[in-house]
Design an enzyme around this catalytic site. Structure first.
Site, PDB file in Angstrom:
ATOM      1  CE  LYS A  41      57.745  73.230 -24.477  1.00 48.66           C
ATOM      2  NZ  LYS A  41      59.205  73.134 -24.440  1.00 48.66           N
ATOM      3  NE  ARG A  90      69.808  72.730 -30.635  1.00 45.19           N
ATOM      4  CZ  ARG A  90      68.516  72.788 -30.381  1.00 45.19           C
ATOM      5  NH1 ARG A  90      67.707  71.961 -30.974  1.00 45.19           N
ATOM      6  NH2 ARG A  90      68.022  73.686 -29.561  1.00 45.19           N
TER       7      ARG A  90
HETATM    8  O1  PNS Z   1      64.538  69.893 -24.102  1.00 42.40           O
HETATM    9  P1  PNS Z   1      64.312  71.206 -23.416  1.00 42.40           P
HETATM   10  O2  PNS Z   1      62.843  71.588 -23.436  1.00 42.40           O
HETATM   11  O3  PNS Z   1      65.189  72.296 -23.959  1.00 42.40           O
HETATM   12  O4  PNS Z   1      64.741  70.961 -21.880  1.00 42.40           O
HETATM   13  C1  PNS Z   1      64.644  72.002 -20.945  1.00 42.40           C
HETATM   14  C2  PNS Z   1      64.837  71.496 -19.504  1.00 42.40           C
HETATM   15  C3  PNS Z   1      63.898  70.348 -19.210  1.00 42.40           C
HETATM   16  C4  PNS Z   1      66.251  71.013 -19.354  1.00 42.40           C
HETATM   17  C5  PNS Z   1      64.577  72.705 -18.573  1.00 42.40           C
HETATM   18  O5  PNS Z   1      63.378  73.308 -18.949  1.00 42.40           O
HETATM   19  C6  PNS Z   1      64.484  72.327 -17.110  1.00 42.40           C
HETATM   20  O6  PNS Z   1      65.464  71.965 -16.498  1.00 42.40           O
HETATM   21  N1  PNS Z   1      63.247  72.422 -16.540  1.00 42.40           N
HETATM   22  C7  PNS Z   1      62.971  72.061 -15.175  1.00 42.40           C
HETATM   23  C8  PNS Z   1      62.652  73.298 -14.311  1.00 42.40           C
HETATM   24  C9  PNS Z   1      63.954  73.925 -13.890  1.00 42.40           C
HETATM   25  O7  PNS Z   1      64.686  73.389 -13.099  1.00 42.40           O
HETATM   26  N2  PNS Z   1      64.258  75.086 -14.522  1.00 42.40           N
HETATM   27  C10 PNS Z   1      65.548  75.721 -14.391  1.00 42.40           C
HETATM   28  C11 PNS Z   1      65.620  76.631 -13.230  1.00 42.40           C
HETATM   29  S1  PNS Z   1      66.593  77.876 -13.778  1.00 42.40           S
END
Ligand code: PNS
Length: 162
Positions: A41, A90
């Site tokens: 991303k 939120r």
């Molecule tokens: O601020 P965001 O973009 O909403 O945060 C999203 C985040 C970073 C918390 C989420 O995308 C994440 O944990 N990504 C790491 C990859 C992962 O572990 N995904 C979840 C498996 S279900």
């Protein structure tokens, strides 16, 4: 000691994020604000910029540190010895996705709990994307981000650039 991770993209950190950091820092002994480095991303701010912005606002909190991770959050939490993931909610619209992620993370490691904090209603409309969109069309974002972040966002996406 409860070691807690507050993960996110923080692209950029907003007053909504700061509210969660502030409240979580009062509840838990040690809070790690973990910035996701996601090669899939394209972020508006580099990882270093996002970490720097966070460091500039969390320095008064002695029990808060800023770190970054890539890959699975649950693996990062394990590596850091954290037993709780904290997320901000939120609105109902956040719930479905957060619920799915919490269940997937629990499936991956049932010893790490996801806990949710309801956002302060003053900030419930704020997201990093909204901040960038408002700034890009010349709107006032001063009430949406910490002062240290304001100029960084204006330099990066502010309407004066176009
Ligand atoms: O601020 P965001 O973009 O909403 O945060 C999203 C985040 C970073 C918390 C989420 O995308 C994440 O944990 N990504 C790491 C990859 C992962 O572990 N995904 C979840 C498996 S279900």
């Amino acid at each position: 000691m409860s070691k807690v991770i507050y993960p996110g993209s923080f692209d950029p950190v907003t007053n909504g994020h700061l509210d969660i950091i502030d409240r979580a820092s009062k509840v838990f002994e040690h809070l790690i604000v973990a910035v996701l480095e996601n090669p899939r991303k394209q972020a508006s701010f580099s990882l270093e910029e996002r970490v720097d912005m966070l460091n500039s606002i969390v320095f008064p909190y002695t029990n808060v540190e800023v770190d970054c991770f890539r890959g699975l959050l649950i693996e990062y939490a394990q590596k850091r010895g954290a037993n709780i993931i904290i997320k901000g909610l939120r609105a109902v619209s956040d719930f479905e996705f957060e619920f799915q992620m919490a269940l997937a993370n629990r499936k991956l490691n049932c010893n790490i709990e996801t806990m949710f904090m309801m956002t302060n209603n003053m900030y419930s409309f704020i997201s990093s994307s909204i901040v960038k969109e408002v700034a890009s069309f010349g709107g006032d974002i001063r009430d949406m981000v910490p002062p240290q972040v304001y100029s960084k966002v204006m330099d990066k996406v502010g309407a004066s650039r176009y």
